[in-house]
Scaffold this motif. Structure first.
Motif, PDB file in Angstrom:
ATOM      1  N   LYS A 197       0.349  -1.220   0.008  1.00 48.92           N
ATOM      2  CA  LYS A 197      -0.139  -0.017  -0.040  1.00 48.92           C
ATOM      3  C   LYS A 197       0.832   0.784   0.267  1.00 48.92           C
ATOM      4  N   ASP A 207       4.024   4.135  -1.528  1.00 44.24           N
ATOM      5  CA  ASP A 207       5.344   4.272  -2.290  1.00 44.24           C
ATOM      6  C   ASP A 207       5.922   3.486  -2.264  1.00 44.24           C
ATOM      7  N   ARG A 208       7.112   3.664  -3.144  1.00 42.14           N
ATOM      8  CA  ARG A 208       7.468   2.149  -3.299  1.00 42.14           C
ATOM      9  C   ARG A 208       8.893   3.675  -4.148  1.00 42.14           C
ATOM     10  N   PRO A 209       8.946   3.965  -3.135  1.00 44.76           N
ATOM     11  CA  PRO A 209      10.259   5.538  -4.159  1.00 44.76           C
ATOM     12  C   PRO A 209      11.372   4.854  -3.394  1.00 44.76           C
TER      13      PRO A 209
END
Length: 281
Positions: free
Chosen positions: A199, A201-203
């Motif tokens: 769920k 964010d995938r920085p």
């Protein structure tokens, strides 16, 4: 009477001479670092700081290693010894070592739980967010104001502290420049951190060293799910079949974690078996 005197005199002559008192100087204290008294979560605690070799003789800057459960009656001396041994071999970069003492570990290191058994066993648990804010807003600025750091900071923790490290990496990745979660307690709150990982964010997250020992059960399930879903520079040390237990994962894997996160250009490490053994993403 004369016989008694003669016997006593003979015994004294035959007895070995008493050892003379060795010449010694006055004892000197062994000083390895400095300690700062701080308070959070209604409890006083110490922040223990040890500088790298040569710090006083140069003007260089160094990364910071923040070791959770770093009180002097906790993991401070063990972890410091490992870090100093790494420096001796050139296995990881010299660093400013900071041990952060915890008092109520579950309260300070874990988020809230909806699992009834955990809530009953650890009724104070659930204030990890507040402890993280204190760490970032008060402890790190204090260290950086007093010592020459190079702007990089590594967060290290084991067990409940390992969960804190993993949660920070997921929810607040920019807080540190590298993370080591050793045998993290990813069974906590029905494995919620691994279940909810997708769920977020995938920085581009900083490097993470994460390990799994022979814990089995929900801890293993949570760790494997976490590793499968996480993205970024990851070094997964799977030690389920390597005689690594929850109780000794810090002893065995901290040297590799520091080598992965603070690598050097030493070209002799492999010759002596000082390598990092993990699955890299």
């Amino acid at each position: 009477m004369r016989l008694l005197v003669a016997l006593v005199a003979g015994a004294l002559l035959a007895a070995p001479a008493l050892a003379s008192e060795p010449a010694t100087s006055d004892p000197e204290p062994i000083t390895i670092g400095e300690a700062y008294a701080m308070e959070t979560h209604d409890a006083a605690r110490q922040i223990n700081v040890v500088l790298p070799r040569g710090y006083e003789k140069d003007e260089g800057t160094y990364p910071i290693i923040v070791m959770l459960d770093g009180g002097r009656s906790q993991d401070f001396f063990l972890a410091l010894g490992i870090e100093q041994w790494n420096q001796l071999w050139g296995r990881s970069q010299p660093a400013i070592f900071v041990g952060v003492e915890t008092v109520d570990r579950q309260r300070e290191l874990l988020p809230p739980t909806e699992t009834a058994e955990e809530a009953e066993r650890y009724p104070t648990a659930g204030e990890a967010d507040a402890f993280r804010s204190w760490l970032l807003d008060e402890v790190l600025p204090m260290i950086r104001a007093r010592y020459r750091d190079n702007g990089r900071a590594i967060l290290v923790g084991e067990s409940a502290a390992g969960h804190f490290v993993a949660e920070t990496w997921v929810k607040h990745p920019a807080s540190f420049d590298g993370y080591a979660a050793l045998s993290p307690s990813l069974q906590w709150n029905n494995q919620s951190l691994s279940r909810e990982l997708g769920k977020f964010d995938r920085p581009a997250r900083p490097p993470l060293f994460i390990s799994l020992a022979d814990e089995g059960g929900a801890t293993e399930e949570g760790a494997l799910r976490f590793v499968a879903q996480a993205k970024g520079q990851m070094c997964f040390a799977d030690r389920r079949s390597s005689h690594v237990h929850h109780a000794n994962s810090l002893h065995q894997l901290l040297p590799q974690a520091l080598q992965f996160l603070l690598p050097t250009e030493a070209d002799w490490l492999e010759e002596y078996g000082l390598t990092v053994d993990c699955n890299k993403d």
